[in-house]
Design an enzyme around this catalytic site. Structure first.
Site, PDB file in Angstrom:
ATOM      1  CG  HIS A  25      -2.041  -0.899   1.218  1.00 28.00           C
ATOM      2  ND1 HIS A  25      -3.238  -0.632   1.844  1.00 28.00           N
ATOM      3  CD2 HIS A  25      -2.196  -2.126   0.644  1.00 28.00           C
ATOM      4  CE1 HIS A  25      -4.069  -1.637   1.659  1.00 28.00           C
ATOM      5  NE2 HIS A  25      -3.457  -2.559   0.936  1.00 28.00           N
ATOM      6  CE1 TYR A 142      -7.594  -8.231   5.007  1.00 27.82           C
ATOM      7  CE2 TYR A 142      -9.503  -6.926   4.396  1.00 27.82           C
ATOM      8  CZ  TYR A 142      -8.465  -7.744   4.047  1.00 27.82           C
ATOM      9  OH  TYR A 142      -8.275  -8.091   2.726  1.00 27.82           O
ATOM     10  CE  LYS A 196      -9.518 -10.903   4.012  1.00 25.84           C
ATOM     11  NZ  LYS A 196     -10.483 -10.576   2.972  1.00 25.84           N
ATOM     12  CE  LYS A 198      -5.953  -9.200   1.551  1.00 20.91           C
ATOM     13  NZ  LYS A 198      -6.806  -9.751   0.480  1.00 20.91           N
ATOM     14  CG  ASP A 227      -8.134 -12.867   0.564  1.00 23.48           C
ATOM     15  OD1 ASP A 227      -7.918 -13.574  -0.439  1.00 23.48           O
ATOM     16  OD2 ASP A 227      -8.645 -11.722   0.501  1.00 23.48           O
ATOM     17  N   PRO A 228      -5.256 -15.541   0.299  1.00 23.60           N
ATOM     18  CG  PRO A 228      -4.477 -17.714  -0.028  1.00 23.60           C
ATOM     19  CD  PRO A 228      -5.726 -16.938   0.269  1.00 23.60           C
ATOM     20  CG  ASN A 229      -6.150 -11.030  -2.524  1.00 23.61           C
ATOM     21  OD1 ASN A 229      -5.685 -10.384  -1.585  1.00 23.61           O
ATOM     22  ND2 ASN A 229      -7.413 -10.905  -2.886  1.00 23.61           N
ATOM     23  CD  GLU A 252     -11.597 -13.214   1.358  1.00 21.94           C
ATOM     24  OE1 GLU A 252     -11.854 -13.293   2.588  1.00 21.94           O
ATOM     25  OE2 GLU A 252     -11.426 -12.138   0.774  1.00 21.94           O
ATOM     26  CG  ASN A 275     -12.518 -10.391  -2.712  1.00 22.37           C
ATOM     27  OD1 ASN A 275     -11.967 -11.172  -1.945  1.00 22.37           O
ATOM     28  ND2 ASN A 275     -11.852  -9.426  -3.349  1.00 22.37           N
ATOM     29  CG  ASP A 299     -16.846  -3.896  -2.106  1.00 23.72           C
ATOM     30  OD1 ASP A 299     -17.527  -2.862  -2.186  1.00 23.72           O
ATOM     31  OD2 ASP A 299     -15.642  -3.894  -1.806  1.00 23.72           O
ATOM     32  CG  HIS A 326     -13.961  -7.240  -0.917  1.00 17.95           C
ATOM     33  ND1 HIS A 326     -14.016  -6.023  -1.560  1.00 17.95           N
ATOM     34  CD2 HIS A 326     -12.672  -7.615  -0.937  1.00 17.95           C
ATOM     35  CE1 HIS A 326     -12.797  -5.683  -1.960  1.00 17.95           C
ATOM     36  NE2 HIS A 326     -11.968  -6.635  -1.593  1.00 17.95           N
ATOM     37  CG  ASN A 328     -10.502  -2.592  -1.883  1.00 12.48           C
ATOM     38  OD1 ASN A 328     -11.191  -2.709  -2.882  1.00 12.48           O
ATOM     39  ND2 ASN A 328      -9.445  -3.336  -1.680  1.00 12.48           N
ATOM     40  CG  HIS A 355      -8.985  -2.442   4.246  1.00 13.88           C
ATOM     41  ND1 HIS A 355      -9.749  -3.478   3.834  1.00 13.88           N
ATOM     42  CD2 HIS A 355      -7.808  -2.562   3.564  1.00 13.88           C
ATOM     43  CE1 HIS A 355      -9.087  -4.196   2.940  1.00 13.88           C
ATOM     44  NE2 HIS A 355      -7.901  -3.659   2.762  1.00 13.88           N
ATOM     45  NE  ARG A 408      -4.633  -1.084  -3.575  1.00  9.30           N
ATOM     46  CZ  ARG A 408      -5.242  -1.947  -2.797  1.00  9.30           C
ATOM     47  NH1 ARG A 408      -6.552  -1.932  -2.691  1.00  9.30           N
ATOM     48  NH2 ARG A 408      -4.547  -2.845  -2.116  1.00  9.30           N
TER      49      ARG A 408
HETATM   50  O1  GKR Z   1      -6.216  -3.715   0.553  1.00  9.55           O
HETATM   51  O2  GKR Z   1      -4.445  -4.889   0.199  1.00  9.55           O
HETATM   52  C1  GKR Z   1      -5.661  -4.758   0.261  1.00  9.55           C
HETATM   53  C2  GKR Z   1      -6.531  -5.950  -0.007  1.00  9.55           C
HETATM   54  O3  GKR Z   1      -5.763  -6.977  -0.571  1.00  9.55           O
HETATM   55  C3  GKR Z   1      -7.646  -5.596  -0.933  1.00  9.55           C
HETATM   56  O4  GKR Z   1      -7.157  -4.928  -2.073  1.00  9.55           O
HETATM   57  C4  GKR Z   1      -8.463  -6.771  -1.374  1.00  9.55           C
HETATM   58  O5  GKR Z   1      -9.363  -6.360  -2.360  1.00  9.55           O
HETATM   59  O6  GKR Z   1      -9.337  -6.911   0.872  1.00  9.55           O
HETATM   60  C5  GKR Z   1      -9.297  -7.403  -0.342  1.00  9.55           C
HETATM   61  C6  GKR Z   1      -9.671  -8.846  -0.487  1.00  9.55           C
HETATM   62  O7  GKR Z   1     -10.365  -9.355   0.351  1.00  9.55           O
HETATM   63  O8  GKR Z   1      -9.322  -9.465  -1.489  1.00  9.55           O
HETATM   64 MG    MG Z   2     -10.413 -11.260  -0.688  1.00 10.41          MG
END
Ligand code: GKR
Ligand code: MG
Length: 428
Positions: A25, A142, A196, A198, A227-229, A252, A275, A299, A326, A328, A355, A408
């Protein structure tokens, strides 16, 4: 009643150096505040994730918004749909957040019209969404891996006199012990009852170790999520998912795309939430066909508004999906909107993401919204129940102008720490 004024104000709020799958970030997160004023003086507010692209998309529909009836969302939405170019769900992109603008235009206007209607009729937005089913809306802690610093005016430095969560918020958290310390401070301050983490920042073994350390520290009574995205392969998701069976409330977005998620889901005795693979109404047939997730994290900024999120909740009920939210980075207008949605959603089954604890500034009267035992109590007062603090808004807008950030980009921010760092859609 007609909309006579449409104000679009981009703002920047301090944000700590939080790590995620796409990098780091920046010292500020961007938001855009939308305000409608009618010819008879009623006002409505909304907040959406900020970027020059979203601001341009909002400005492009000004002619459609001015003169519209804020009580007829169906008519306004239909006109907006003609003006905003269609966006496929693929336009969401590979990053953890959503890159589309059309849904955010819909969201901004849906929320601002609802706020305005609520004020005009003297009822909360939750009443306009079908009625209040809970007054206290539960949120989850979070956690983020992070570098030292609090972001914003403090840059990457620290404020030596800070104590409690304000001090913990500045500290680095790069290993299981740091993650547990962050969780303890956040839970102590806000009373969250689920947690949770991240992920997608370090090797799965390290992130799974952090989850096990959280389980050890908080016990089985506190639901945990990771949440490993979508950075894990199907094989990695199954291998590490097995380690987390019976430990997580849900995993997630371990893997990318509905088919991969469905394969992982069939292999594990562990609910999957998303998400990332089911993010728009166009994705719902695929979700039902593949069985890609157990829980859809709506969201309202990305699904097209609060009313659209209620439609999604109805779909989730019919197709046996859980529903939650979800997040941000956001400020209090969005937190109020999320709370009204959470208050009105009959089948909300999990504490919502937020957040909010990572920011310290506010743009609404009264400053930071308080959490009680991890819950936000539905704001009193009509509409969203929040008012703009115009001096704070002006300060946050001045920060926006000064900081120079216009979108971003966590990859660029990460490269300042790790030269040459590149986002990869699948990493482990
Ligand atoms: O803010 O770094 C972040 C999160 O990774 C966000 O961008 C994600 O969209 O919170 C989020 C998620 O649940 O995937
Ligand atoms: Mg997520």
């Amino acid at each position: 009643m007609r909309i006579a004024e449409f104000h679009i104000t981009p703002v920047a709020l301090g944000d700590p150096p939080l790590l995620n799958a796409a990098g780091l970030h920046a010292p500020y997160c961007l938001r855009t505040v939308v305000e409608l004023v009618t010819d008879d003086g009623w006002r409505g507010l909304a907040e959406v994730p900020g970027s020059a692209a979203v601001d341009t998309a909002l400005a492009a529909v000004r002619d459609t918004v001015i003169g519209a009836d804020p009580l007829n969302w169906n008519a306004l939405r239909a006109k907006l749909a003609e003006r905003c170019s269609p966006e496929t769900s693929a336009a969401r992109g590979d990053k953890p957040w959503d890159g589309r603008t059309r849904v955010q235009v819909f969201s901004a206007l849906d929320v601002a019209c609802l706020d305005l209607q609520g004020r005009a009729f003297g009822v909360p937005v939750a009443a306009l969404l079908g009625g209040v089913v809970r007054e206290r809306v539960p949120y989850s802690a979070y956690l983020f891996y992070k570098y030292e610093g609090a972001g914003g005016e403090l840059g990457f430095g620290t404020e030596p006199r800070a104590s409690g969560w304000a001090a913990a918020r500045q500290k680095p958290a790069l290993d299981p012990a740091g993650v547990v310390a962050q969780a303890q401070a956040m839970v102590e301050e806000f009373g969250f009852q689920s947690i949770k983490l991240k992920g997608g920042c370090f090797e799965p073994a390290q992130e799974v170790a952090a989850i096990k350390a959280l389980r050890e520290a908080f016990g089985p009574g506190v639901p945990l999520r990771l949440d490993p995205n979508a950075l894990w392969t199907v094989e990695t998701s199954i291998q590490w998912g097995r380690e987390l069976e019976g430990v997580l409330e849900y995993l997630e977005d371990p893997a990318r795309g509905q088919e991969s998620m469905a394969t992982v889901r069939r292999a594990l005795k562990l609910p999957l939430a998303t998400n990332m693979c089911t993010t728009s109404f166009d994705d719902l047939p695929g979700s039902a066909r593949h069985g890609s997730e157990d829980i859809i994290l709506t969201d309202h900024h990305y699904w097209g508004g609060l009313r659209a999120s209620m439609e999604l909740a109805a779909h989730c009920r019919i197709f046996h999906r859980g529903v939650s939210m979800h997040s941000n980075n956001h400020a209090g207008i969005s937190l109020a909107a999320m709370t009204h949605l959470g208050a009105a959603m009959p089948n909300l089954g999990y504490a919502l993401d937020t957040h909010y604890p990572w920011q310290s500034e506010e743009i609404i009267v009264g400053g930071r919204i308080k959490f009680e035992e991890g819950c936000v109590v539905l704001p009193k007062g009509p509409g969203l129940g929040v008012e703009l603090d115009r001096a704070a808004l002006a300060r946050a807008h001045a920060t926006y102008l000064r900081c120079g950030l216009r979108e971003r980009n966590d990859e660029i921010e990460m490269q300042k720490k790790v030269p040459g760092w590149k986002f990869s859609a699948t990493r482990w």
